[in-house]
Structure formats: structure tokens, C-alpha cells
Motif scaffolding. Sequence first.
Motif, short mmCIF file in Angstrom:
data_model
loop_
_atom_site.label_atom_id
_atom_site.label_comp_id
_atom_site.label_asym_id
_atom_site.label_seq_id
_atom_site.Cartn_x
_atom_site.Cartn_y
_atom_site.Cartn_z
N GLN A 45 77.75 -52.45 79.57
CA GLN A 45 76.89 -51.69 80.48
C GLN A 45 76.00 -52.61 81.30
OE1 GLN A 45 74.75 -48.86 78.09
NE2 GLN A 45 76.60 -48.00 77.17
N SER A 50 80.34 -56.98 87.70
CA SER A 50 81.35 -56.08 88.24
C SER A 50 82.30 -55.65 87.13
CB SER A 50 82.13 -56.79 89.36
OG SER A 50 82.80 -57.92 88.85
N SER A 51 83.07 -54.61 87.43
CA SER A 51 84.03 -54.13 86.43
C SER A 51 85.09 -55.18 86.14
CB SER A 51 84.69 -52.84 86.93
OG SER A 51 83.72 -51.84 87.15
N THR A 52 85.46 -55.98 87.13
CA THR A 52 86.43 -57.04 86.89
C THR A 52 85.88 -58.08 85.94
OG1 THR A 52 87.31 -56.70 89.13
CG2 THR A 52 87.90 -58.76 88.02
N GLY A 55 85.83 -56.61 82.38
CA GLY A 55 87.17 -56.57 81.82
C GLY A 55 87.68 -57.94 81.42
#
Length: 350
Positions: A45, A50-52, A55
Amino acid sequence: MDAQQNNALTRALAEIPGPLPASGVIHIVIPHTSRFTVVGNHLAQYPGLSSTAVGIAVRIQSLPQGADVGIKALAARFPEGETRIAAALRELEAHGYLRRTRNRLPNGRVVTRTVFCNQPTALLRPRTAAPQPPPAPLVPAPAPTPASPEPQAPQAPAALAVPEAPGPAPVPEASDRPSAAPEPRPPVAPTPVMAPPPASPPYVPLATAPKPPPRPLPRPRELTPELDRAAAALLSDLRRHAPQFVLSESDVRHLVPGVAAWLEREAHPDTIRHALTDDPPQPLRQPAKLLRHRLSALLPPPLPGAPDLAPVRRAPALPLQTCDGCERAFRSPAPGHCRDCRAEGARTAA
């Protein structure tokens, strides 16, 4: 009716205790028993990642020790390209999750060593050694219980026996006496508990250290129209000699003062072009930032003038003279006596 319905998910929703929320996500939590990785909410969170990047951080945590996590190795596992993966790794470096250093092996080869920390904020707190439990005290073994004498079988009374007067109780033999209890062993002193070592200083990742501000872009004393036109033409012409240096119009207008400062210091256009485009990093992602850095860091000094290049004039050496008193050679603009003879004459006159 050819579509297969997932009834297992419906049954799992029915087994969730309590009322379900009216909106938002509903979690069905099934505990993992194998092949799982613990990920903290501070990473999942993190508002600045970033989401990249999140991940890729989860993928790196799930890999074993020694796995290759370079840009090309990650690009082979992800659908994202090398550019997005490299940007995500830089995000993780900026927030302390990742650290990359270049080390030279004994054979001369340079390798990149990557260190990943799943909780970088814990490194900022002082770490103390875990307290050791005190050793259990030694309990002495219980003393053996003395053996009780065996009871003797009662004898049948003799016929017409006359009862005797009660006499003193018989003294038991030495074999019937209870053995003395052994002396208890002295208690063994417990092993002293060593004090924990002092806490090591907190480790601060290098990515969190403040960076010095960039150098300002050099500017000429006076940006004349001729300098402005020549600097803009030189920047726009860079892509003919180095195709990776493609600049936008805004980048050209921003870098014109720096090139004009070089031209004002009588730097040749070919010299400027070679200094700006020689040996660029591969791949080159931001050519404008590289040109700004080189214009500031490689700025040559102004050419010296003719008076600055003139040879230094040294004072003429005094001629050698012969002392009239001791005939010693000394340097002086006029003949006479040396220093020792002058001092001796002054003492004689006094």
C-alpha cells in the motif's frame, strides 16, 4: 448451458461469518500451507510506488537467494519492457527497498550486486540482540531411602508357658540398623548470563542520503543574436552525428545559453559536439539531462590573453665582486668589502 459456473465461490461467500459489506472488495482468506511469500502492507500500500514497482518487489521477494534480478532477467518474466522495469527498480532504490553496487572480482570482472530489503524502515531503528533465557538451576538428586528391616514372623507360644516379666527392648544388631543418609552434594554455581552486546548503529540505506543540487547551466555574459542562432543550430544538428540525441524545441531553447557560453569562450563547434556526444550511456533515456550535465561539468575556462601568456621576467642577477679585504667573491652592484669584512670594520671602529 455450455458456460461453466463456479459454485465453489458462491459456497465460500455463504460461509463468511457476519454481514457482508454493501460495497467494496470482499476477501475470502484461505491460509497458505506451501509456496507463499509474506509481503508487508507498507510495500503493498505504499503511496509513492507505482503498481509496476510493487509487483517487481513482490516478485523479487519470492525468488530464492542468488537468483538473477537484472533488468533483462526481469524483462524475460514480465510483459513490461526494459524501460518500465528499469524505472521501477529506480523507484525501489529511491525508497530504500533495493540497493545495487558494482564490485570487482579477483579476476578483474565487474559485476552488479543487488541487495533487497523487505522492510527498510526496520533498518533505521537500533537493533539489539535477543535476550537469552537464564540457565535452569541444578537440582540435587534425592537421597536414597534407607531400607527398612524385614519383619520377623511371629513364633507360636509354647504350651503352658509362664509369662515373663517385661524386660528391656532388644538392641538390634548392626546389620539391622538403618544406614546413615549420604551427605548432600554442594550446589553448583549457575553459569553467569552474559550481557547482550551493545546495539550496533542503525544502518541508513544509501538511497536515502541527500544528493547535492545539480550545477547551474552556464550562461554567457551577453546572449547576442549571433550566439543564440549558432547555439540553436549546433544543438539541432546533433542528431545528424549521433542519432540518439534527438531534442525537442523546448529542450533546445533551454540548452541554448549553455552552448552559447562555450562559444563565447571560443570553443570550436566540433569540439563542443564531441564533448557533448562522446561515449553516451547505453541505453540513453534522457539526452537533454545528459547534455545539461556535460555543459555544466565540462565547461572550459576562458582563453588566456597575450599578457597572461607572456614569459615571466626574472630580476637580473647581481655581478660577482672581489672583496678588497679578504679577496672573497660576493655579489654586489658595486665593488667593496664583503659582509664579514664590513662587520669586522664596524667592531674595530667601536
